[in-house]
Each structure stands twice: as structure tokens, then as C-alpha cells.
Write an enzyme that holds these catalytic residues in place. Structure first.
Site, PDB file in Angstrom:
ATOM      1  CB  SER A   1       0.153 -12.009  -2.833  1.00  0.00           C
ATOM      2  OG  SER A   1      -1.139 -10.803  -2.853  1.00  0.00           O
TER       3      SER A   1
ATOM      4  CE  LYS B   1      -3.821  -7.299  -2.565  1.00  0.00           C
ATOM      5  NZ  LYS B   1      -2.596  -7.095  -1.370  1.00  0.00           N
TER       6      LYS B   1
ATOM      7  CD  GLU C   1      -4.057  -0.756  -0.567  1.00  0.00           C
ATOM      8  OE1 GLU C   1      -5.106  -2.223  -0.243  1.00  0.00           O
ATOM      9  OE2 GLU C   1      -3.400  -0.970  -1.147  1.00  0.00           O
ATOM     10  CB  ALA C   2     -10.883  -3.518  -4.707  1.00  0.00           C
TER      11      ALA C   2
HETATM   12  N1  LIG Z   1      13.709  -5.892  -1.989  1.00  0.00           N
HETATM   13  C1  LIG Z   1      12.445  -6.008  -2.132  1.00  0.00           C
HETATM   14  N2  LIG Z   1      13.074  -7.277  -4.485  1.00  0.00           N
HETATM   15  C2  LIG Z   1      12.125  -7.996  -4.298  1.00  0.00           C
HETATM   16  N3  LIG Z   1      11.093  -8.539  -4.559  1.00  0.00           N
HETATM   17  C3  LIG Z   1      10.397  -7.534  -3.443  1.00  0.00           C
HETATM   18  C4  LIG Z   1      10.986  -7.031  -2.010  1.00  0.00           C
HETATM   19  N4  LIG Z   1      10.442  -5.773  -1.708  1.00  0.00           N
HETATM   20  C5  LIG Z   1       9.197  -6.615  -2.163  1.00  0.00           C
HETATM   21  N5  LIG Z   1       9.477  -7.355  -3.071  1.00  0.00           N
HETATM   22  C6  LIG Z   1       7.528  -8.447  -4.097  1.00  0.00           C
HETATM   23  O1  LIG Z   1       6.881  -7.227  -3.906  1.00  0.00           O
HETATM   24  C7  LIG Z   1       5.765  -7.374  -3.072  1.00  0.00           C
HETATM   25  C8  LIG Z   1       4.870  -6.879  -3.145  1.00  0.00           C
HETATM   26  O2  LIG Z   1       3.862  -5.844  -3.887  1.00  0.00           O
HETATM   27  P1  LIG Z   1       2.811  -4.797  -2.949  1.00  0.00           P
HETATM   28  O3  LIG Z   1       2.082  -4.782  -4.821  1.00  0.00           O
HETATM   29  O4  LIG Z   1       2.922  -3.718  -2.361  1.00  0.00           O
HETATM   30  O5  LIG Z   1       2.379  -5.983  -3.062  1.00  0.00           O
HETATM   31  P2  LIG Z   1       0.424  -5.821  -2.197  1.00  0.00           P
HETATM   32  O6  LIG Z   1      -0.072  -4.439  -3.181  1.00  0.00           O
HETATM   33  O7  LIG Z   1      -0.370  -6.904  -2.799  1.00  0.00           O
HETATM   34  O8  LIG Z   1       0.499  -5.913  -0.612  1.00  0.00           O
HETATM   35  C9  LIG Z   1       6.766  -9.064  -2.335  1.00  0.00           C
HETATM   36  O9  LIG Z   1       5.137  -9.723  -2.640  1.00  0.00           O
HETATM   37  C10 LIG Z   1       7.850  -8.917  -3.048  1.00  0.00           C
HETATM   38  O10 LIG Z   1       7.547 -10.324  -4.204  1.00  0.00           O
HETATM   39  C1  LIG Z   2      -5.723  -7.940   6.592  1.00  0.00           C
HETATM   40  C2  LIG Z   2      -6.537  -6.409   6.603  1.00  0.00           C
HETATM   41  C3  LIG Z   2      -5.717  -5.139   6.345  1.00  0.00           C
HETATM   42  N1  LIG Z   2      -6.130  -4.550   6.321  1.00  0.00           N
HETATM   43  C4  LIG Z   2      -5.257  -2.758   5.997  1.00  0.00           C
HETATM   44  C5  LIG Z   2      -4.195  -2.859   6.350  1.00  0.00           C
HETATM   45  C6  LIG Z   2      -2.588  -2.565   4.240  1.00  0.00           C
HETATM   46  O1  LIG Z   2      -3.356  -1.266   4.230  1.00  0.00           O
HETATM   47  C7  LIG Z   2      -4.692  -2.774   3.329  1.00  0.00           C
HETATM   48  C8  LIG Z   2      -3.995  -4.064   2.879  1.00  0.00           C
HETATM   49  O2  LIG Z   2      -2.658  -3.409   2.093  1.00  0.00           O
HETATM   50  P1  LIG Z   2      -1.695  -4.708   0.881  1.00  0.00           P
HETATM   51  O3  LIG Z   2      -1.015  -3.204  -0.284  1.00  0.00           O
HETATM   52  O4  LIG Z   2      -2.763  -5.934   0.606  1.00  0.00           O
HETATM   53  O5  LIG Z   2      -0.787  -5.298   1.612  1.00  0.00           O
HETATM   54  O6  LIG Z   2      -4.788  -3.192   4.061  1.00  0.00           O
HETATM   55  C9  LIG Z   2      -6.896  -3.780   7.597  1.00  0.00           C
HETATM   56  O7  LIG Z   2      -7.520  -2.432   8.052  1.00  0.00           O
HETATM   57  N2  LIG Z   2      -7.467  -4.360   7.816  1.00  0.00           N
HETATM   58  C10 LIG Z   2      -6.865  -6.074   7.847  1.00  0.00           C
HETATM   59  O8  LIG Z   2      -7.970  -6.855   8.487  1.00  0.00           O
END
Ligand SMILES: Nc1ncnc2c1ncn2[C@@H]1O[C@H](COP(=O)(O)OP(=O)(O)O)[C@@H](O)[C@H]1O
Ligand SMILES: Cc1cn([C@H]2C[C@H](O)[C@@H](COP(=O)(O)O)O2)c(=O)[nH]c1=O
Length: 215
Positions: free
Chosen positions: A13, A15, A87-88
Site C-alpha cells: 500500500s 508504506k 516493518e514495525a
Molecule cells: N510500476 C509502478 N508504477 C507506479 N506505482 C507503483 C509501481 N510499482 C509499485 N508501485 C506503487 O508502490 C506501492 C508499493 O509501495 P511499497 O512502499 O513497496 O509498499 P509497502 O511498503 O506498503 O508494501 C504500490 O501500491 C503502488 O502504489
Molecule cells: C501477511 C504476512 C506478511 N509477512 C511479511 C511479508 C513481507 O516480508 C512483510 C510485509 O512487507 P510489506 O512491505 O508490507 O509488503 O511481512 C509475514 O511475515 N507474515 C504474514 O502473515
């Protein structure tokens, strides 16, 4: 007044992207920050976003005392105005309490980022403690979507596209992994039914539901 803020949303999302943007903006105004993370997909002591940004971070281990780490830095003449904790969900309850003390005792702003629930919809210990202690909880505005188009609220773990409910709570991984263990965000209805994109046969969010010529 310093505060402890918990930024949360499903996997994917945005983060970590927001964490890096927030760090950049504070830095640009001369504020000194420190980034903690734990078990980022990109490897140890790294914070990474799927948009390609990365930065060095302090890796949190079970026995890391976050408060002590900051106190030591300050005692050595370092300046810490704010802390980013990515990753809190993987932090222990003690780690979160140390972050809260940092806010209250050192007047440092703490911005924590993480998912709230695991693949079985249960709270992670770190997220639970953050929900209990944070001054503010912010849900990310960029919505992630279930394959059906509804807002995704849950993180499913998949094995070759099939949702699983057995396994360790912590398993570092990514979304969009089709062949092996991965994750997929789903709405609650489809999480309850274990209906992933692969099982539903959904190819994309824009299927040809109204083909030309349809009556
Ligand atoms: N190719 C792309 N073009 C535009 N936005 C992207 C692309 N790839 C990923 N994203 C954006 O990056 C977000 C994921 O960001 P990220 O910080 O890695 O998420 P999280 O930390 O919540 O897992 C996606 O929801 C999307 O909005
Ligand atoms: C649902 C879920 C997730 N995880 C792990 C998978 C990823 O390494 C992180 C989440 O990272 P993101 O930046 O928010 O995509 O959490 C896990 O270990 N266990 C679970 O149940």
C-alpha cells in the site's frame, strides 16, 4: 509535542515509500533522522520500496534496545529529531515500548510503518502494541485492491496461487509471486472464502465484461 504515529495499510500500500518520502522531507529541512527496520525483503539493514527507492537503516534484532541506541548516539554528540521504524509488525512489544519512551522522554517524533494483521488475520505483536500506544494511527490513502475490485483489507499467504492458513507467522516475502510462496491482498469476503485471483480465474481488474455487440 513529539508523537508516536503508526502508519498502516495492507502489503503493497506504499508504506515504505511514504517512510522514505517522510525521511526525505524532514531531512531537507535540516532535521536529523534515524531509520530502523527489521527483515526487509531487500536484505538486512535496508529499507526498500517497490518504487525502487532504498536507504540504509539500522537492523532491529530481538535484543536491540532502540531507546538505548538513540541515547548512545545523542551522548556521542549526534542529533536525532525523529525516528522512522519500518516493518514495525516484526518488532517485539518491548521494542514498541522503547519507541514510546523515546517520544515521551526524549521528545523525538517516531513514525512507525507496518501491516496490522498476518495471513491468518491475527494482529502481529508489534502492531498490537502500536495500536495500544500510538498517539495517532494513519491508514494509508492509496488503496490496494482485491482481484474483484473491492478495497483490499487482508493479506493472504499463497502457495502456487492457493491461499494457505498453516505456517509460521513470519515469512518474509512479496506480492505478485505466482509459482512459490507469496502474498496476495484480498477483501475480507474473498479472504474468508480463500478465493485468490488464481482460484477465481480472474486475469485482470478490467475484464471484458461488456464485449462489443453484447445486447
Ligand atoms: N510500476 C509502478 N508504477 C507506479 N506505482 C507503483 C509501481 N510499482 C509499485 N508501485 C506503487 O508502490 C506501492 C508499493 O509501495 P511499497 O512502499 O513497496 O509498499 P509497502 O511498503 O506498503 O508494501 C504500490 O501500491 C503502488 O502504489
Ligand atoms: C501477511 C504476512 C506478511 N509477512 C511479511 C511479508 C513481507 O516480508 C512483510 C510485509 O512487507 P510489506 O512491505 O508490507 O509488503 O511481512 C509475514 O511475515 N507474515 C504474514 O502473515
Amino acid at each position: 509535542m513529539a508523537e508516536l504515529v503508526f502508519f498502516t495499510g495492507t502489503m503493497d500500500s506504499g508504506k515504505s515509500t511514504l517512510a522514505l518520502q517522510l525521511d526525505h522531507n524532514h531531512n531537507a529541512r535540516g532535521r536529523a533522522g534515524l531509520i530502523f527496520t527489521r527483515d526487509d525483503r531487500a536484505g538486512s539493514a535496508t529499507i526498500s520500496s517497490r518504487l525502487g527507492l532504498k536507504a540504509a537503516a539500522v537492523e532491529v534484532e530481538d535484543d536491540t534496545d532502540l531507546l538505548n541506541h538513540v541515547v548512545q548516539m545523542m551522548s556521542a554528540g549526534g542529533k536525532v529529531d525523529y525516528v522512522v521504524a519500518d516493518e514495525a509488525q516484526f518488532y517485539t512489544e518491548d521494542h514498541i515500548e522503547q519507541l514510546a519512551r523515546m517520544v515521551d522522554e526524549l521528545s523525538i517524533d517516531v513514525y512507525a510503518f507496518g501491516i496490522t494483521t498476518d495471513f491468518r488475520t491475527r494482529l502481529f505483536p508489534g502492531s498490537k502494541r502500536l495500536i495500544e500506544l500510538a498517539d495517532r494511527i494513519e491508514v494509508l490513502q492509496v488503496q490496494t485492491l482485491c482481484w474483484c475490485g473491492a478495497r483490499a483489507t487482508h493479506n493472504a499467504r499463497t502457495v502456487r496461487g492457493e491461499m494457505v492458513l498453516e505456517g509460521e507467522q513470519v515469512m518474509v516475502g512479496d506480492t505478485a509471486v505466482e509459482d512459490e510462496i507469496g502474498y496476495e491482498v484480498l477483501c475480507r469476503r474473498h479472504h474468508r472464502r480463500r478465493l485468490t485471483a488464481a482460484r477465481s480465474g480472474a486475469g485482470s481488474l478490467s475484464p471484458d465484461t461488456l464485449p462489443f455487440g453484447a445486447a
